[in-house]
Design an enzyme around this catalytic site. Structure first.
Site, short mmCIF file in Angstrom:
data_model
loop_
_atom_site.label_atom_id
_atom_site.label_comp_id
_atom_site.label_asym_id
_atom_site.label_seq_id
_atom_site.Cartn_x
_atom_site.Cartn_y
_atom_site.Cartn_z
N ASP A 61 -40.29 -60.52 40.42
CA ASP A 61 -40.47 -60.46 38.97
C ASP A 61 -39.08 -60.34 38.33
O ASP A 61 -38.34 -59.39 38.64
CB ASP A 61 -41.32 -59.22 38.67
CG ASP A 61 -41.70 -59.09 37.21
OD1 ASP A 61 -41.01 -59.66 36.36
OD2 ASP A 61 -42.69 -58.39 36.94
N SER A 140 -34.99 -72.94 24.30
CA SER A 140 -36.01 -73.70 23.57
C SER A 140 -35.40 -74.02 22.20
O SER A 140 -34.47 -73.33 21.76
CB SER A 140 -37.25 -72.84 23.37
OG SER A 140 -38.08 -73.37 22.36
N TYR A 153 -41.62 -64.80 20.77
CA TYR A 153 -41.04 -65.83 21.64
C TYR A 153 -39.72 -66.33 21.04
O TYR A 153 -38.70 -66.43 21.74
CB TYR A 153 -42.04 -66.97 21.79
CG TYR A 153 -41.58 -68.10 22.70
CD1 TYR A 153 -41.56 -67.94 24.09
CD2 TYR A 153 -41.19 -69.33 22.19
CE1 TYR A 153 -41.16 -68.98 24.92
CE2 TYR A 153 -40.78 -70.37 23.01
CZ TYR A 153 -40.77 -70.18 24.38
OH TYR A 153 -40.36 -71.21 25.20
N ALA A 155 -37.77 -64.80 18.97
CA ALA A 155 -36.77 -63.73 19.05
C ALA A 155 -36.15 -63.68 20.45
O ALA A 155 -34.93 -63.56 20.60
CB ALA A 155 -37.41 -62.39 18.71
N SER A 156 -36.99 -63.82 21.48
CA SER A 156 -36.47 -63.74 22.86
C SER A 156 -35.56 -64.93 23.17
O SER A 156 -34.55 -64.79 23.87
CB SER A 156 -37.62 -63.68 23.87
OG SER A 156 -38.28 -64.94 23.95
N LYS A 157 -35.90 -66.11 22.65
CA LYS A 157 -35.07 -67.29 22.92
C LYS A 157 -33.78 -67.24 22.09
O LYS A 157 -32.74 -67.74 22.54
CB LYS A 157 -35.87 -68.58 22.67
CG LYS A 157 -37.02 -68.79 23.66
CD LYS A 157 -36.54 -69.03 25.09
CE LYS A 157 -37.68 -69.38 26.04
NZ LYS A 157 -37.25 -69.62 27.43
N1 NAP Z 1 -43.76 -75.73 27.81
C1 NAP Z 1 -43.06 -75.81 26.69
O1 NAP Z 1 -43.54 -76.35 25.67
C2 NAP Z 1 -41.65 -75.27 26.66
C3 NAP Z 1 -40.82 -75.65 25.58
C4 NAP Z 1 -39.52 -75.13 25.52
C5 NAP Z 1 -39.07 -74.26 26.50
N2 NAP Z 1 -39.91 -73.93 27.55
C6 NAP Z 1 -39.40 -72.98 28.54
O2 NAP Z 1 -39.48 -73.55 29.83
C7 NAP Z 1 -39.53 -72.51 30.80
C8 NAP Z 1 -40.61 -72.84 31.83
O3 NAP Z 1 -41.88 -72.80 31.21
P1 NAP Z 1 -43.06 -73.84 31.55
O4 NAP Z 1 -43.34 -74.58 30.31
O5 NAP Z 1 -42.75 -74.57 32.80
O6 NAP Z 1 -44.28 -72.83 31.75
P2 NAP Z 1 -45.10 -72.36 33.04
O7 NAP Z 1 -45.70 -73.53 33.71
O8 NAP Z 1 -46.00 -71.26 32.55
O9 NAP Z 1 -43.97 -71.73 33.97
C9 NAP Z 1 -43.42 -70.46 33.76
C10 NAP Z 1 -42.87 -69.95 35.09
O10 NAP Z 1 -42.26 -68.68 34.86
C11 NAP Z 1 -42.75 -67.77 35.84
N3 NAP Z 1 -42.68 -66.41 35.33
C12 NAP Z 1 -43.27 -65.91 34.21
N4 NAP Z 1 -42.99 -64.61 34.10
C13 NAP Z 1 -42.21 -64.28 35.16
C14 NAP Z 1 -41.62 -63.08 35.62
N5 NAP Z 1 -41.77 -61.93 34.94
N6 NAP Z 1 -40.89 -63.10 36.75
C15 NAP Z 1 -40.74 -64.26 37.45
N7 NAP Z 1 -41.28 -65.42 37.08
C16 NAP Z 1 -42.02 -65.44 35.95
C17 NAP Z 1 -44.16 -68.24 36.16
O11 NAP Z 1 -44.55 -67.88 37.49
P3 NAP Z 1 -45.36 -66.56 37.94
O12 NAP Z 1 -46.45 -66.34 36.93
O13 NAP Z 1 -45.83 -66.93 39.32
O14 NAP Z 1 -44.36 -65.45 37.96
C18 NAP Z 1 -43.96 -69.76 36.13
O15 NAP Z 1 -43.47 -70.19 37.38
C19 NAP Z 1 -39.80 -71.21 30.02
O16 NAP Z 1 -38.61 -70.47 29.90
C20 NAP Z 1 -40.24 -71.71 28.66
O17 NAP Z 1 -39.96 -70.78 27.64
C21 NAP Z 1 -41.16 -74.42 27.65
#
Ligand code: NAP
Length: 265
Positions: A61, A140, A153, A155-157
């Protein structure tokens, strides 16, 4: 493209992290992967081994500094050096500020999206400096602008973006570069279904469908891998988003209206 390179990726059990791991494996790199779901992570690792990569998978984590240290230690024990650190783990939300019943939602998102990145950079930095490595943060477009229903979200980004932009300046001359990736909505990941709703539960099946403008996952992966290879400092996907900061500076009200319309749609 990544032959003889060691790439560490957090959040590699699904979505963008999984797809980036597969892309690195196909491009000849070795991988150290972290996520909480050990079963899903093992399956991703196996897929990457099938493509010829050496892979170490570390269930953990990013919120726990000790888990991030274990990831970096495991990568160094297996591969001796780290060339790329990809800060990808993230969680989102879909609730207006006044609908949020438990304010812990805000700290959970901040702990994962921002402090989770800090927790990984700290133990990796010495090795990155030795080899002139690259830190890639999956931020993002919400790291540079506000979006309704995403207060925590965004704020964190913004925090992640500020951390990376400051770190880049501090690391000037050390050989370590920092790339931030600012995508719009991305199709084909679990982020939206797993986003927190107002009660703090994943919204699951209630997740809103993507509009036609969302970026396909495979396109984003190709662009991120290319930007990593070229050691760029900022990548907007789609590219027209790079006009966002100028629009925000010159016509902030217009930008707000455009974003509100997009989210309402
Ligand atoms: N999808 C969009 O529209 C979008 C747009 C802009 C930016 N992003 C960014 O892209 C990145 C990847 O997101 P995604 O879209 O691929 O979503 P996703 O499919 O939900 O993937 C998120 C990944 O983060 C892991 N994760 C979450 N909390 C965690 C923790 N506390 N410790 C370790 N791993 C953790 C999850 O795995 P586990 O649950 O197994 O830990 C999963 O592998 C994120 O940073 C997101 O903010 C996404």
């Amino acid at each position: 493209m990544f032959s003889d390179k060691t790439v560490v990726i957090t959040g590699a059990s699904s979505g963008l992290g999984e797809a980036l791991a597969a892309g690195v494996a196909e491009a000849g790199g070795d991988l150290a992967l972290l996520a909480r779901d050990a079963g899903k992570l093992a399956a991703v690792a196996e897929r990457c081994r099938g493509a010829g990569a050496r892979v170490v998978d570390v269930p953990g984590d990013v919120v726990k500094a000790g888990d991030c240290e274990r990831l970096i230690t495991a990568a160094l024990e297996e591969f001796s050096s780290i060339d790329h650190l990809v800060l990808n783990a993230g969680v989102s939300m879909w609730a207006r500020f006044e609908e949020v019943e438990n304010p812990e939602l805000f700290s959970n998102i901040m702990d994962t999206n921002y402090l989770g990145a800090v927790n990984c950079v700290r133990p990796a930095l010495a090795s990155l400096k030795t080899g002139g490595g690259l830190i890639t943060a999956i931020s993002s477009v919400q790291g540079i602008t506000g979006v309704p229903s995403h207060t925590g979200y965004c704020a964190s980004k913004h925090a992640l973006q500020g951390f990376c932009d400051s770190l880049r300046i501090e690391l000037e001359g050390t050989g370590v570069d920092v790339l931030t990736v600012l995508p719009s909505w991305v199709q084909g990941t679990d982020l939206r279904a797993r986003a927190y709703g107002g009660k703090g539960e994943s919204i699951g099946g209630e997740a809103r469908r993507h509009s036609g403008g969302a970026v396909p996952l495979d396109r984003l992966v190709q662009k991120v891998l290319r930007a990593m290879r070229k050691r760029r400092r900022r990548l907007y996907v789609p590219g027209y988003l790079r006009r966002g900061p100028l629009l925000k500076a010159l016509c902030p009200g217009l930008l707000d209206r455009i974003i509100r319309k997009k989210v309402d749609r």
